[in-house]
Design a protein around this motif. Sequence first.
Motif, PDB file in Angstrom:
ATOM      1  N   SER A   1       0.824  -1.195   0.000  1.00 29.92           N
ATOM      2  CA  SER A   1       0.000   0.000   0.000  1.00 29.92           C
ATOM      3  C   SER A   1       0.868   1.259   0.000  1.00 29.92           C
ATOM      4  O   SER A   1       1.740   1.414   0.854  1.00 29.92           O
ATOM      5  N   LEU A   2       0.603   2.102  -0.969  1.00 27.75           N
ATOM      6  CA  LEU A   2       1.204   3.432  -1.035  1.00 27.75           C
ATOM      7  C   LEU A   2       0.088   4.467  -0.998  1.00 27.75           C
ATOM      8  O   LEU A   2       0.201   5.552  -1.552  1.00 27.75           O
ATOM      9  N   ALA A   3      -0.979   4.105  -0.317  1.00 32.46           N
ATOM     10  CA  ALA A   3      -2.161   4.958  -0.230  1.00 32.46           C
ATOM     11  C   ALA A   3      -1.875   6.215   0.589  1.00 32.46           C
ATOM     12  O   ALA A   3      -1.033   6.217   1.488  1.00 32.46           O
ATOM     13  N   ASN A   4      -2.594   7.275   0.237  1.00 31.79           N
ATOM     14  CA  ASN A   4      -2.582   8.522   1.001  1.00 31.79           C
ATOM     15  C   ASN A   4      -1.201   9.169   1.121  1.00 31.79           C
ATOM     16  O   ASN A   4      -0.803   9.617   2.189  1.00 31.79           O
ATOM     17  N   ASN A   5      -0.466   9.215   0.032  1.00 36.33           N
ATOM     18  CA  ASN A   5       0.877   9.790   0.041  1.00 36.33           C
ATOM     19  C   ASN A   5       1.055  10.967  -0.916  1.00 36.33           C
ATOM     20  O   ASN A   5       2.179  11.396  -1.150  1.00 36.33           O
ATOM     21  N   LYS A   6      -0.015  11.447  -1.519  1.00 37.55           N
ATOM     22  CA  LYS A   6       0.046  12.561  -2.469  1.00 37.55           C
ATOM     23  C   LYS A   6       0.999  12.274  -3.629  1.00 37.55           C
ATOM     24  O   LYS A   6       1.694  13.155  -4.124  1.00 37.55           O
ATOM     25  N   LEU A   7       1.042  11.013  -4.054  1.00 38.15           N
ATOM     26  CA  LEU A   7       1.949  10.610  -5.128  1.00 38.15           C
ATOM     27  C   LEU A   7       1.467  11.111  -6.487  1.00 38.15           C
ATOM     28  O   LEU A   7       0.272  11.203  -6.744  1.00 38.15           O
TER      29      LEU A   7
ATOM     30  N   LEU B   1      -1.002  -3.721  -5.578  1.00 43.34           N
ATOM     31  CA  LEU B   1      -0.551  -2.361  -5.288  1.00 43.34           C
ATOM     32  C   LEU B   1      -1.752  -1.451  -5.078  1.00 43.34           C
ATOM     33  O   LEU B   1      -2.628  -1.357  -5.932  1.00 43.34           O
ATOM     34  N   SER B   2      -1.762  -0.790  -3.933  1.00 40.27           N
ATOM     35  CA  SER B   2      -2.795   0.202  -3.670  1.00 40.27           C
ATOM     36  C   SER B   2      -2.188   1.590  -3.778  1.00 40.27           C
ATOM     37  O   SER B   2      -1.242   1.927  -3.058  1.00 40.27           O
ATOM     38  N   LEU B   3      -2.723   2.370  -4.686  1.00 39.30           N
ATOM     39  CA  LEU B   3      -2.334   3.768  -4.861  1.00 39.30           C
ATOM     40  C   LEU B   3      -3.516   4.665  -4.507  1.00 39.30           C
ATOM     41  O   LEU B   3      -3.634   5.784  -4.988  1.00 39.30           O
ATOM     42  N   GLN B   4      -4.357   4.165  -3.648  1.00 41.78           N
ATOM     43  CA  GLN B   4      -5.582   4.859  -3.264  1.00 41.78           C
ATOM     44  C   GLN B   4      -5.289   6.232  -2.667  1.00 41.78           C
ATOM     45  O   GLN B   4      -4.330   6.426  -1.938  1.00 41.78           O
TER      46      GLN B   4
ATOM     47  N   TYR C   1       4.797   4.333 -15.669  1.00 40.18           N
ATOM     48  CA  TYR C   1       5.937   3.852 -14.895  1.00 40.18           C
ATOM     49  C   TYR C   1       5.725   2.442 -14.344  1.00 40.18           C
ATOM     50  O   TYR C   1       6.686   1.759 -14.001  1.00 40.18           O
ATOM     51  N   ILE C   2       4.478   2.018 -14.263  1.00 41.51           N
ATOM     52  CA  ILE C   2       4.194   0.686 -13.730  1.00 41.51           C
ATOM     53  C   ILE C   2       3.427  -0.184 -14.728  1.00 41.51           C
ATOM     54  O   ILE C   2       3.005  -1.280 -14.395  1.00 41.51           O
ATOM     55  N   SER C   3       3.269   0.274 -15.941  1.00 42.60           N
ATOM     56  CA  SER C   3       2.435  -0.391 -16.937  1.00 42.60           C
ATOM     57  C   SER C   3       3.088  -1.634 -17.532  1.00 42.60           C
ATOM     58  O   SER C   3       4.205  -1.587 -18.051  1.00 42.60           O
TER      59      SER C   3
ATOM     60  N   ILE D   1       1.547  -7.554 -11.814  1.00 36.85           N
ATOM     61  CA  ILE D   1       0.443  -6.873 -11.127  1.00 36.85           C
ATOM     62  C   ILE D   1      -0.878  -7.576 -11.452  1.00 36.85           C
ATOM     63  O   ILE D   1      -1.210  -7.771 -12.615  1.00 36.85           O
ATOM     64  N   ARG D   2      -1.596  -7.943 -10.409  1.00 36.91           N
ATOM     65  CA  ARG D   2      -2.909  -8.566 -10.567  1.00 36.91           C
ATOM     66  C   ARG D   2      -4.001  -7.689  -9.974  1.00 36.91           C
ATOM     67  O   ARG D   2      -5.154  -7.790 -10.353  1.00 36.91           O
ATOM     68  N   GLU D   3      -3.628  -6.846  -9.030  1.00 42.28           N
ATOM     69  CA  GLU D   3      -4.601  -5.946  -8.410  1.00 42.28           C
ATOM     70  C   GLU D   3      -3.973  -4.565  -8.258  1.00 42.28           C
ATOM     71  O   GLU D   3      -2.890  -4.429  -7.702  1.00 42.28           O
ATOM     72  N   LEU D   4      -4.659  -3.570  -8.791  1.00 46.55           N
ATOM     73  CA  LEU D   4      -4.215  -2.181  -8.702  1.00 46.55           C
ATOM     74  C   LEU D   4      -5.396  -1.340  -8.238  1.00 46.55           C
ATOM     75  O   LEU D   4      -6.420  -1.283  -8.913  1.00 46.55           O
ATOM     76  N   VAL D   5      -5.248  -0.709  -7.083  1.00 45.98           N
ATOM     77  CA  VAL D   5      -6.326   0.086  -6.512  1.00 45.98           C
ATOM     78  C   VAL D   5      -6.040   1.560  -6.785  1.00 45.98           C
ATOM     79  O   VAL D   5      -5.005   2.086  -6.372  1.00 45.98           O
TER      80      VAL D   5
END
Length: 77
Positions: A2-8, A26-29, A41-43, A52-56
Amino acid sequence: MSLANNKLIGEHLQHLAKYLPKLANLSLQNNNLRHWKDLDYISARKDKLVHIRELVLIGNPVRDLEYKNDRVERYKQ
């Protein structure tokens, strides 16, 4: 992971494929990913993070725009 809530933004994702090549979930929520190009960059289409099987993407402008413009099927692909 999870890289959620990081203003990425897209640029922040540029080293993920190098250091975590077998990443499957990978969670980019709730970040600031605004355009599809930010995800290049992650495609897997660009030979990055091919496992990658799950991308949020909930809470990112790119996802919200697709739903707003009734392009849900494109987003899911």
